[in-house]
Write an enzyme that holds these catalytic residues in place. Sequence first.
Site, PDB file in Angstrom:
ATOM      1  CD  GLU A 199     -15.512   4.214  13.153  1.00 36.85           C
ATOM      2  OE1 GLU A 199     -15.345   3.469  12.112  1.00 36.85           O
ATOM      3  OE2 GLU A 199     -16.277   5.016  13.358  1.00 36.85           O
ATOM      4  CG  ASP A 244      -1.054   5.183  -0.498  1.00 34.14           C
ATOM      5  OD1 ASP A 244      -1.918   5.183  -1.230  1.00 34.14           O
ATOM      6  OD2 ASP A 244      -1.309   4.897   0.790  1.00 34.14           O
ATOM      7  CE  LYS A 288      -8.047   2.285   5.447  1.00 36.30           C
ATOM      8  NZ  LYS A 288      -8.128   0.956   4.532  1.00 36.30           N
ATOM      9  NE  ARG A 316     -14.246   0.884  -2.781  1.00 38.24           N
ATOM     10  CZ  ARG A 316     -13.198   1.315  -2.339  1.00 38.24           C
ATOM     11  NH1 ARG A 316     -13.103   2.213  -1.487  1.00 38.24           N
ATOM     12  NH2 ARG A 316     -12.044   0.723  -2.859  1.00 38.24           N
ATOM     13  CG  ASP A 337      -2.052  -0.996   1.140  1.00 34.06           C
ATOM     14  OD1 ASP A 337      -2.125  -1.568   0.084  1.00 34.06           O
ATOM     15  OD2 ASP A 337      -2.674  -1.114   2.104  1.00 34.06           O
ATOM     16  CE  LYS A 390     -15.144   6.238   9.825  1.00 31.15           C
ATOM     17  NZ  LYS A 390     -16.186   5.173   9.925  1.00 31.15           N
ATOM     18  CB  CYS A 415      16.281 -36.915  -8.912  1.00 25.68           C
ATOM     19  SG  CYS A 415      15.361 -36.084 -10.274  1.00 25.68           S
ATOM     20  CB  CYS A 422      11.777 -32.633 -11.411  1.00 23.87           C
ATOM     21  SG  CYS A 422      12.542 -34.239 -11.326  1.00 23.87           S
ATOM     22  CB  CYS A 472      15.782 -32.452 -10.359  1.00 22.64           C
ATOM     23  SG  CYS A 472      14.774 -32.650  -8.925  1.00 22.64           S
ATOM     24  CE1 TYR A 521     -16.014  -0.080   7.500  1.00 25.66           C
ATOM     25  CE2 TYR A 521     -17.567   1.776   6.691  1.00 25.66           C
ATOM     26  CZ  TYR A 521     -16.448   0.634   6.508  1.00 25.66           C
ATOM     27  OH  TYR A 521     -16.200   0.231   5.227  1.00 25.66           O
TER      28      TYR A 521
HETATM   29  S1  IVH Z   1     -15.207   4.805   6.665  1.00 24.20           S
HETATM   30  C1  IVH Z   1     -16.226   7.609   3.194  1.00 24.20           C
HETATM   31  N1  IVH Z   1     -14.392   3.063   8.735  1.00 24.20           N
HETATM   32  O1  IVH Z   1     -11.283   1.398   4.304  1.00 24.20           O
HETATM   33  C2  IVH Z   1     -15.692   6.669   4.343  1.00 24.20           C
HETATM   34  N2  IVH Z   1     -13.731   2.608   6.386  1.00 24.20           N
HETATM   35  O2  IVH Z   1      -9.475   3.178   2.663  1.00 24.20           O
HETATM   36  C3  IVH Z   1     -14.911   5.385   4.085  1.00 24.20           C
HETATM   37  N3  IVH Z   1     -12.433   0.580   6.224  1.00 24.20           N
HETATM   38  O3  IVH Z   1     -13.661   1.926   1.746  1.00 24.20           O
HETATM   39  C4  IVH Z   1     -15.631   4.438   4.858  1.00 24.20           C
HETATM   40  N4  IVH Z   1     -12.422   0.072   8.070  1.00 24.20           N
HETATM   41  O4  IVH Z   1     -13.729  -0.356   2.926  1.00 24.20           O
HETATM   42  C5  IVH Z   1     -14.291   3.562   7.376  1.00 24.20           C
HETATM   43  N5  IVH Z   1     -13.695   1.873  10.426  1.00 24.20           N
HETATM   44  C6  IVH Z   1     -13.908   2.012   9.088  1.00 24.20           C
HETATM   45  C7  IVH Z   1     -13.000   1.301   8.115  1.00 24.20           C
HETATM   46  C8  IVH Z   1     -13.074   1.540   6.905  1.00 24.20           C
HETATM   47  C9  IVH Z   1     -11.952  -0.391   7.100  1.00 24.20           C
HETATM   48  C10 IVH Z   1     -12.183   0.462   4.539  1.00 24.20           C
HETATM   49  C11 IVH Z   1     -13.364   0.778   3.827  1.00 24.20           C
HETATM   50  C12 IVH Z   1     -12.944   2.147   2.938  1.00 24.20           C
HETATM   51  C13 IVH Z   1     -11.427   1.667   2.950  1.00 24.20           C
HETATM   52  C14 IVH Z   1     -11.008   3.329   2.676  1.00 24.20           C
END
Ligand code: IVH
Length: 664
Positions: A111, A36, A113, A134, A32, A279, A400, A415, A397, A220
């Site tokens: 929260e 990014d 992830k 999604r 990831d 959030k 063998c 082999c 191999c 969530y």
């Molecule tokens: S909020 C617009 N809360 O992470 C809000 N996402 O990289 C997006 N994900 O698409 C979602 N845990 O699939 C939210 N506690 C959490 C999450 C969460 C995993 C995933 C979700 C989202 C992706 C974004």
Amino acid sequence: MNKDLKRVKELEADIEKYNYYYYVKNESLISDYEYDLLIKELEKLLENNLDYKSRILNKVGSSLEGNKFKKIEHVRPMLSLSNTYNNGDLIDFDKRVKNIIKDEKLEYVVELKYDGVSISIKYENGKLVQGLTRGDGEIGEDVTHNIIEIETIPKYLKNSLNIEVRGEIILPTESFDKINEARKKNGDELFSNARNAASGTLRQIDSSIVKDRKLDCFFYNIINDSDQIDKLKFLNENGFKTGENYTLCKNINEVIKQVEYWQEKRLSLPYETDGLVVKVNSFKLQNILGNTTKSPRWAIAYKFPTKQATTKLLGVTFQVGRTGVITPVAELEEVSLSGSIIRRASLYNFDEIRKKDIKIGDRVIIEKGGEIIPKVIMPIIEERNGNEKEIVELENCPSCNEKLIKSDTNITLICENINCYEKLIRKIEYFVSRDAMNIIGLGSKVIKKLIDLDKIKEIYDIYNLKEYREELYEIDKMGEKSISNLLKNIELSKNNDYSKVLFSLGIPFVGKYTANILAIYSKSIDNLKNLSYEELQNIEGVGDKIAKSIIDYFKNKNNLVIIERLMEHNIKFSLEEDENNKHNISIINNNFYEKTFLITGTLKQYKRKEAEDLIEKNGGKNANSVNKKLDYLVVGESPGSKLNKANELGIKIITEEDFIQLLK
Ligand code: IVH
């Protein structure tokens, strides 16, 4: 062409490729973090080329290729999140928020992830009616049939609500390990991490696979106008799993404390998390902040550092698999990675080695995701001193010395020597393993010793071991009791049914499930042997790869000898009479195979008994009562109390018309 634009196009092409693998093939080609970096580089270049409309940056990602599932538009787009990797980034996020929100009480919810696949689930009058992936963020794929199979997702709510909730489907670590262990035994390709396994599972056509794999879901979001913390409480109170692991923070410093706390703590969770989500709590403030095309301005993901390390590649050794496939293995300078000492990592095949330009002596980045074996991600080219050596492709191999051949796809080396020592060890290990003949007491050390003593040259020799009782005492730690048990278990293994025996033969790509289907379809190995490629391909669940593999297997005379010898030892190569009669299966229909049905009420087209016979003929089972294990309740006119009970338990309820559709 402008130099920047050239690079932009290169980046777009690369990112598009990575997106395709990630969203469509469920494979991450890069970490990831590396992904990014590419996105950030692209964003930066586009700041100077404002006229250029990037086809990448406004897209969330897409898994919409193919027509496997119905496409349905989301009521509200499913956005993505921007990522941050350190406290500084979090402080910048807080500043950006405060630039827009002034003089208002600002709180954050932190929260976990969850590292899985996002899902949006709709309830009408309290009943689960739809589950969408999604997809590209605007349009999702209808996977309701699979969502219904996930035990922890409520099918009925205690109140008759019309709501849409969102969450993440995950595969707990324990289930992931079990699935991969089984796949390893079957010779199937391993899932590289739990997220890929969850995503692959959710996009299955056959929902019985979902049922077996124990997916789970954390919620969530609910689409309404509440503050985030109230949404979580509401979800919790209405039977949705939210996890206990969310916190309301009064300021960004409290958020950072949570980051520090979860850094270590997350390792003891029974599922994978790749970070935290921060959030803004207030719904009102979220609305003021709004969204960009890709992600909300009121939320951000903090990604934990990936479990990567760098070390030196000391050399490469080669493993020979049961089918003769050679796997290059990296021998590494010892390094500690997420709590374990790593000395070896997979290099997959020579194609990968060439593509990544890996050389002996290189410093390499290794990564351990959810997968069992760590992998070499890439060499650090800048650190080369010129003494690095090419990894020479093997010609013979390592066990063998037989000349190796290239697979059809030219990627793997194989082999083909039937007497290859390593291959034989792997073959026997597979034959006696739990899902195969399940011969307890015949571990790897004993197998090796028996091969060294010349007592086992092929799998069927296992059944002659009783004649060498005396020699068995020569094996380390084998005493009277263990020898008696071993010989007893060998004899007991003769009771295994045809489908297990078929699986044990180790025909490439024929796993447990396929072996079962083949056994029921063919009824005996003689029938199976005579099926043409076309006939094999017409069997549900058997594709081109498996059909070819079966044809090749029976073309090989040695395999025919193995079967013949095993037959002489009374190993079962046909369906038992009573089993055959019991099912009286004429055609395999995946809609019925191993599924239980119960009929309630009067059907229009069939008498009850006729319908029950049809169920059995198609490979299904008839149940006597409604219980959790029931797959379908078929409802005719004037149904009885069974309907209420099935509703309570969230059992799939189908009409006579649906039933007829399944038969087709
Ligand atoms: S909020 C617009 N809360 O992470 C809000 N996402 O990289 C997006 N994900 O698409 C979602 N845990 O699939 C939210 N506690 C959490 C999450 C969460 C995993 C995933 C979700 C989202 C992706 C974004």
